[in-house]
Design a protein around this motif. Structure first.
Motif, short mmCIF file in Angstrom:
data_model
loop_
_atom_site.label_atom_id
_atom_site.label_comp_id
_atom_site.label_asym_id
_atom_site.label_seq_id
_atom_site.Cartn_x
_atom_site.Cartn_y
_atom_site.Cartn_z
N PHE A 14 42.91 45.41 32.41
CA PHE A 14 41.87 45.83 33.33
C PHE A 14 41.61 44.72 34.34
O PHE A 14 41.71 43.55 34.02
CB PHE A 14 40.56 46.11 32.59
N TYR A 15 41.22 45.12 35.52
CA TYR A 15 40.77 44.16 36.53
C TYR A 15 39.38 44.61 36.94
O TYR A 15 39.19 45.72 37.46
CB TYR A 15 41.70 44.14 37.73
N TYR A 16 38.41 43.75 36.69
CA TYR A 16 37.03 44.09 37.03
C TYR A 16 36.67 43.47 38.37
O TYR A 16 36.69 42.26 38.52
CB TYR A 16 36.08 43.59 35.95
N GLY A 17 36.32 44.32 39.31
CA GLY A 17 35.97 43.85 40.64
C GLY A 17 34.48 43.84 40.90
O GLY A 17 34.05 44.16 42.00
N TRP A 18 33.69 43.47 39.93
CA TRP A 18 32.24 43.57 40.10
C TRP A 18 31.51 42.24 39.99
O TRP A 18 30.30 42.20 39.95
CB TRP A 18 31.66 44.53 39.08
N SER B 116 33.24 35.43 43.41
CA SER B 116 32.82 36.74 43.87
C SER B 116 34.07 37.60 44.04
O SER B 116 35.05 37.17 44.66
CB SER B 116 32.11 36.63 45.23
N SER B 117 34.04 38.79 43.52
CA SER B 117 35.16 39.72 43.66
C SER B 117 35.32 40.18 45.10
O SER B 117 36.36 40.73 45.46
CB SER B 117 34.96 40.93 42.76
N ARG B 118 34.32 39.96 45.93
CA ARG B 118 34.39 40.34 47.35
C ARG B 118 35.08 39.28 48.20
O ARG B 118 35.39 39.53 49.35
CB ARG B 118 32.98 40.57 47.89
N ASN B 119 35.34 38.11 47.64
CA ASN B 119 35.96 37.01 48.37
C ASN B 119 37.46 37.28 48.51
O ASN B 119 38.19 37.36 47.52
CB ASN B 119 35.71 35.71 47.61
N ALA B 120 37.93 37.43 49.75
CA ALA B 120 39.33 37.78 50.01
C ALA B 120 40.30 36.74 49.46
O ALA B 120 41.37 37.10 48.95
CB ALA B 120 39.56 37.98 51.50
N SER B 121 39.95 35.46 49.52
CA SER B 121 40.86 34.44 48.99
C SER B 121 40.96 34.52 47.47
O SER B 121 42.03 34.26 46.89
CB SER B 121 40.46 33.04 49.44
N VAL B 122 39.88 34.90 46.81
CA VAL B 122 39.90 35.10 45.36
C VAL B 122 40.78 36.31 45.03
O VAL B 122 41.59 36.27 44.11
CB VAL B 122 38.48 35.30 44.80
N GLN B 123 40.64 37.38 45.79
CA GLN B 123 41.47 38.57 45.57
C GLN B 123 42.95 38.23 45.70
O GLN B 123 43.76 38.63 44.86
CB GLN B 123 41.08 39.67 46.55
N ALA C 114 44.35 35.27 45.34
CA ALA C 114 44.72 34.39 44.22
C ALA C 114 44.93 35.21 42.95
O ALA C 114 45.89 34.96 42.20
CB ALA C 114 43.64 33.33 44.00
N HIS C 115 44.08 36.18 42.71
CA HIS C 115 44.22 37.02 41.51
C HIS C 115 45.51 37.84 41.55
O HIS C 115 46.22 37.95 40.55
CB HIS C 115 43.01 37.95 41.36
N VAL C 116 45.82 38.41 42.73
CA VAL C 116 47.05 39.19 42.85
C VAL C 116 48.27 38.28 42.65
O VAL C 116 49.23 38.66 41.99
CB VAL C 116 47.10 39.92 44.21
N GLU C 117 48.22 37.08 43.20
CA GLU C 117 49.33 36.13 43.00
C GLU C 117 49.48 35.77 41.52
O GLU C 117 50.60 35.69 41.00
CB GLU C 117 49.10 34.87 43.84
N MET C 118 48.37 35.57 40.82
CA MET C 118 48.44 35.27 39.38
C MET C 118 49.05 36.44 38.61
O MET C 118 49.85 36.24 37.71
CB MET C 118 47.03 34.97 38.83
N MET C 119 48.65 37.64 38.99
CA MET C 119 49.19 38.83 38.33
C MET C 119 50.69 38.95 38.56
O MET C 119 51.45 39.26 37.63
CB MET C 119 48.48 40.10 38.81
N ALA C 120 51.13 38.69 39.79
CA ALA C 120 52.55 38.76 40.11
C ALA C 120 53.34 37.73 39.31
O ALA C 120 54.39 38.03 38.75
CB ALA C 120 52.76 38.56 41.61
N GLY D 187 53.12 44.51 37.07
CA GLY D 187 53.64 45.30 38.18
C GLY D 187 52.69 46.34 38.70
O GLY D 187 52.81 46.79 39.83
N VAL D 188 51.73 46.77 37.90
CA VAL D 188 50.79 47.82 38.30
C VAL D 188 49.38 47.37 37.91
O VAL D 188 49.15 46.91 36.80
CB VAL D 188 51.12 49.15 37.59
N VAL D 189 48.47 47.55 38.84
CA VAL D 189 47.06 47.20 38.57
C VAL D 189 46.24 48.46 38.73
O VAL D 189 46.37 49.18 39.67
CB VAL D 189 46.54 46.11 39.51
#
Length: 81
Positions: free
Chosen positions: A1-5, A59-66, A68-74, A79-81
């Motif tokens: 799960f990815y929680y964006g809250w 903050s999940s609204r922070n674009a740089s955090v988003q 970074a999270h996608v890069e960590m997942m990759a 492969g799917v979020v």
């Protein structure tokens, strides 16, 4: 799960979800062992998570955090979020 809250005062004006209340167990006997049931966590030391994020509270609204999270997942091969 990815929680964006999640939210921080710097981005969102207040703590979001990091400070939620300690939730009760479904068995009353277990709740009696803990005095902090129903009391909100107090960030940044006390947070509503079992693990403290390696990048710190965010903050999940922070674009740089988003990003970074996608890069960590990759890197982890997700492969799917």
């Amino acid at each position: 799960f990815y929680y964006g809250w999640y939210g921080t005062p710097a981005v969102d004006g207040r703590w979001l979800h990091w400070n939620h209340e300690v939730l009760p167990h479904w068995e009353a006997a277990v709740n009696q062992q803990y005095r902090n049931i129903g009391i909100a966590h107090v960030p940044p030391k006390g947070i509503g998570s079992n693990y403290y994020p390696a990048i710190g509270l965010y903050s999940s609204r922070n674009a740089s955090v988003q990003r970074a999270h996608v890069e960590m997942m990759a890197r982890a091969g997700i492969g799917v979020v």
